[in-house]
Motif scaffolding. Structure first.
Motif: not given
Length: 367
Positions: A214-216, A256-257, A322-326, A350-351
């Motif tokens: 994951i990258i923030h 981002v995942l 990028i897969a899942d993200f928030r 991230f849910a």
């Protein structure tokens, strides 16, 4: 032939112990301290008023010449690796235990094939099984120092995680590395250049044998209120009244995942995505022509906080890496005494139903 009385094999009663203690104290009162010490130095501690009379005189000077060998280390207590009988509280699994804000210089690779050494804050945790007392936290730090000379990537972080997960005999683990990433940016019209700094965190999570990278990124921008812009124009048009729309420094935390099969997502790539979504990034070098350009850029891109979340999402959805993200957006209002916020997630990573009470406060960025 040895003959034992049956009384020798039974456990003494409390009354017998009290009588023996009284007898011992009467004897100690009538003899010298040397006689007491000859019998047992600890006896003096049983005499009222003499509890510390035989406490040894301890050295007060630091022993510079003292060296620790394996035999000495073997005598040292290690409470964290003690038996489960030492556990205090509920004997349950702990999901995360470790260290936070352990800092050291780390070298990172950039998109243009260069290297940057940045002060990095490391958080490293592992899971702790219910029957284990604790972990040796220094092992996490020692593991990072073993890799500190390498140019860090997720591959290196994985090797560090493998090492301390093995050392600590844990099944789940997490590493997070936070740093401020410099990137040179141009002014809007004057041709000047300056360094913009981006708060970035890399996170590697292993849970139930599955690893996630994951990258923030914290992206700081200006947001002009569309409603305020239209009301200002209304005052100019219908009443000839000069008015200015309100805008404010705003922050988006984009997490981002990574899709492991889709190639490398550079820090600069994620920053470019954010800038494409919301181009009103705060400026570094500004002359008069740049300030005017920034006013025009804000007028061309007025956004509510809901718009910001969706604009960032639109760009993230375009990137196959990028897969899942928030997306968490915070517009730190100049009109109101409160902030406007929004959270948008895609995928399960991230849910969450609960929000950290300090989450939005942590998005505040000072210049």
């Amino acid at each position: 032939m040895n003959i034992h009385s049956p009384d020798m094999d039974r456990e003494p009663t409390r009354e017998e112990a009290e009588a023996a203690l009284a007898l011992l104290r009467r004897w100690a009162d009538d003899v010298t301290a040397e006689e007491v010490a000859t019998l047992d130095p600890l006896v003096s501690r049983l005499i009222p008023g003499q509890e510390v009379s035989n406490y040894p005189a301890l050295a007060r000077a630091y022993p510079d010449a003292f060296e620790v060998d394996d035999a000495y280390k073997a005598t040292m207590p290690d409470l964290q690796n003690g038996p489960s009988s030492l556990i205090r509280g509920a004997q349950q699994q702990i999901q995360h235990v470790g260290i936070s804000n352990f800092r050291l210089p780390i070298r990172f690779h950039t998109r243009d094939n260069g290297d940057l050494t940045l002060e990095t804050s490391v958080t490293g945790t592992v899971s702790l099984e219910a029957e284990k007392k604790g972990i040796n936290m220094s092992r996490i730090m020692r593991t990072f120092y073993k890799h500190a000379e390498e140019t860090f990537s997720f591959d290196v972080i994985e090797r560090a995680l493998d090492a301390y997960k093995s050392d600590l005999e844990s099944f789940d683990a997490r590493i997070q590395m936070r740093f401020s990433f410099p990137m040179k940016v141009q002014s809007l019209r004057s041709g000047l250049e300056g360094y913009q700094y981006y708060d970035i965190a890399l996170e590697l999570v292993e849970s139930a044998g599955v690893r996630k990278k994951i990258i923030h990124l914290d992206y700081v921008y200006s947001s002009t209120c569309p409603c305020s812009l239209e009301l200002s124009e209304h005052a100019r048009q219908f009443r000839g009244q000069l008015a200015t729309p309100h805008s404010q420094r705003s922050v988006a935390r984009i997490s981002v995942l990574l899709d492991n099969e889709a190639g490398v997502l550079w820090f600069e790539d994620l920053i470019d995505r954010a800038r494409a979504a919301v181009p009103t990034e705060t400026q570094v070098m500004v002359k008069r022509e740049d300030e005017q350009a920034f006013a025009e850029l804000n007028a061309a891109n007025p956004i509510f906080v809901e718009d910001a979340a969706r604009l960032f999402t639109e760009q993230l959805q375009l990137d196959p890496r990028i897969a899942d993200f928030r997306v968490i957006a915070s517009h730190q209002e100049s009109l109101h005494s409160h902030d406007a916020v929004s959270v948008l997630t895609e995928g399960e990573t991230f849910a969450t139903e609960s929000i950290d009470p300090k989450l939005f406060a942590s998005l505040f960025h000072v210049g």
